[in-house]
Design an enzyme around this catalytic site. Structure first.
Site, PDB file in Angstrom:
ATOM      1  N   GLU A   9       0.880  -1.182   0.000  1.00  0.00           N
ATOM      2  CA  GLU A   9       0.000   0.000   0.000  1.00  0.00           C
ATOM      3  C   GLU A   9       0.908   1.219   0.000  1.00  0.00           C
ATOM      4  O   GLU A   9       2.020   1.180   0.534  1.00  0.00           O
ATOM      5  CB  GLU A   9      -0.914  -0.001   1.227  1.00  0.00           C
ATOM      6  N   HIS A 157      -7.400  -3.821   0.059  1.00  0.00           N
ATOM      7  CA  HIS A 157      -6.509  -2.646   0.123  1.00  0.00           C
ATOM      8  C   HIS A 157      -5.745  -2.547   1.438  1.00  0.00           C
ATOM      9  O   HIS A 157      -5.182  -1.486   1.729  1.00  0.00           O
ATOM     10  CB  HIS A 157      -7.244  -1.332  -0.171  1.00  0.00           C
TER      11      HIS A 157
HETATM   12  P1  AMP Z   1      -3.990  -2.186  -3.797  1.00  0.00           P
HETATM   13  O1  AMP Z   1      -2.894  -3.228  -3.667  1.00  0.00           O
HETATM   14  O2  AMP Z   1      -4.991  -2.501  -4.835  1.00  0.00           O
HETATM   15  O3  AMP Z   1      -4.597  -2.017  -2.454  1.00  0.00           O
HETATM   16  O4  AMP Z   1      -3.331  -0.820  -4.219  1.00  0.00           O
HETATM   17  C1  AMP Z   1      -2.041  -0.430  -3.843  1.00  0.00           C
HETATM   18  C2  AMP Z   1      -1.969   1.069  -3.782  1.00  0.00           C
HETATM   19  O5  AMP Z   1      -2.370   1.627  -5.039  1.00  0.00           O
HETATM   20  C3  AMP Z   1      -2.856   1.749  -2.756  1.00  0.00           C
HETATM   21  O6  AMP Z   1      -2.274   1.778  -1.455  1.00  0.00           O
HETATM   22  C4  AMP Z   1      -2.957   3.155  -3.343  1.00  0.00           C
HETATM   23  O7  AMP Z   1      -1.791   3.907  -3.098  1.00  0.00           O
HETATM   24  C5  AMP Z   1      -3.039   2.857  -4.843  1.00  0.00           C
HETATM   25  N1  AMP Z   1      -4.462   2.746  -5.231  1.00  0.00           N
HETATM   26  C6  AMP Z   1      -5.190   1.612  -5.309  1.00  0.00           C
HETATM   27  N2  AMP Z   1      -6.449   1.878  -5.691  1.00  0.00           N
HETATM   28  C7  AMP Z   1      -6.511   3.215  -5.864  1.00  0.00           C
HETATM   29  C8  AMP Z   1      -7.530   4.132  -6.258  1.00  0.00           C
HETATM   30  N3  AMP Z   1      -8.757   3.703  -6.586  1.00  0.00           N
HETATM   31  N4  AMP Z   1      -7.223   5.445  -6.330  1.00  0.00           N
HETATM   32  C9  AMP Z   1      -5.999   5.899  -6.011  1.00  0.00           C
HETATM   33  N5  AMP Z   1      -4.977   5.091  -5.633  1.00  0.00           N
HETATM   34  C10 AMP Z   1      -5.229   3.777  -5.575  1.00  0.00           C
HETATM   35 MG    MG Z   2      -3.220  -3.940  -1.629  1.00  0.00          MG
END
Ligand code: AMP
Ligand code: MG
Length: 186
Positions: A9, A157
């Site tokens: 993250e 997330h």
């Molecule tokens: P995830 O592994 O899908 O949780 O995403 C990793 C990182 O990507 C998150 O901690 C955010 O920094 C970025 N991220 C994920 N989804 C979004 C979103 N919808 N809008 C902005 N940043 C995002």
């Molecule tokens: Mg994640």
């Protein structure tokens, strides 16, 4: 060979036009052995160097609190512990859902003037999953869990929960992944 299933993250902002550098705030990972058995987990928060105050959007998305970040160590300390935990002297492959996590590690290592050699042996399970299942294009982790009839456990997330869920998809298809050898060839 150990498989390191990881998910990061990072700092983020609602308004995509905000030109700030994203930095890792959580590393979640599950270590799986050759037989597909989970061995251990790694979960640590990181205090970002450039923007240590999380945006409301980031806190809502990840459920990570400002208090957790305030008491976290800086990147260089956490990355040293993470590399020790991986045991980079023994064969391993880093596995993530897409290439984002490897790129974000590279950016943060560059920001902190740290080596990126240890990131070389990496595969995107997301892209391999699309090939294995003959999908037209790569799909999200949630979609893959549904296809596998697995439930999304924990909080989406959150790095450690995402890593655990990706690990379930990994184990369900343990025979099918194409792992690079020492020279980087599949
Ligand atoms: P995830 O592994 O899908 O949780 O995403 C990793 C990182 O990507 C998150 O901690 C955010 O920094 C970025 N991220 C994920 N989804 C979004 C979103 N919808 N809008 C902005 N940043 C995002
Ligand atoms: Mg994640």
């Amino acid at each position: 060979m150990n498989y390191i299933i990881l998910d990061l993250e990072a700092t983020c902002w609602k308004d995509r036009s905000i030109q700030k550098q994203n930095e890792i705030i959580e590393i979640g990972a599950v270590k799986i052995n050759d037989k597909g058995e989970p061995q251990d987990e790694f979960c640590e928060f990181i205090k970002p160097k450039l923007n240590p105050v999380l945006s409301d959007f980031c806190k809502e998305l990840t459920t990570i609190t400002q208090e957790e970040i305030d008491i976290a160590d800086p990147y260089e300390n956490v990355i040293e512990r993470f590399k020790n935990w991986i045991d980079v002297e023994e064969p391993y492959v880093l596995c993530s859902w897409g290439f984002y996590d490897k790129k974000q590690f590279q950016k943060d290592c560059e920001l902190h003037n740290l080596s990126i050699d240890w990131l070389e042996n990496h595969i995107s399970l997301k892209h391999q999953y699309a090939k294995i299942k003959n999908l037209r294009k790569p799909i999200g982790m949630g979609g893959a869990l549904k296809k596998e009839k697995l439930t999304l456990e924990g909080t989406h997330h959150r790095g450690i929960d995402d890593a655990r869920n990706i690990a379930k998809i990994f184990i369900a298809n343990i025979e099918k992944w194409k792992i690079k050898n020492k020279n980087g060839n599949i």
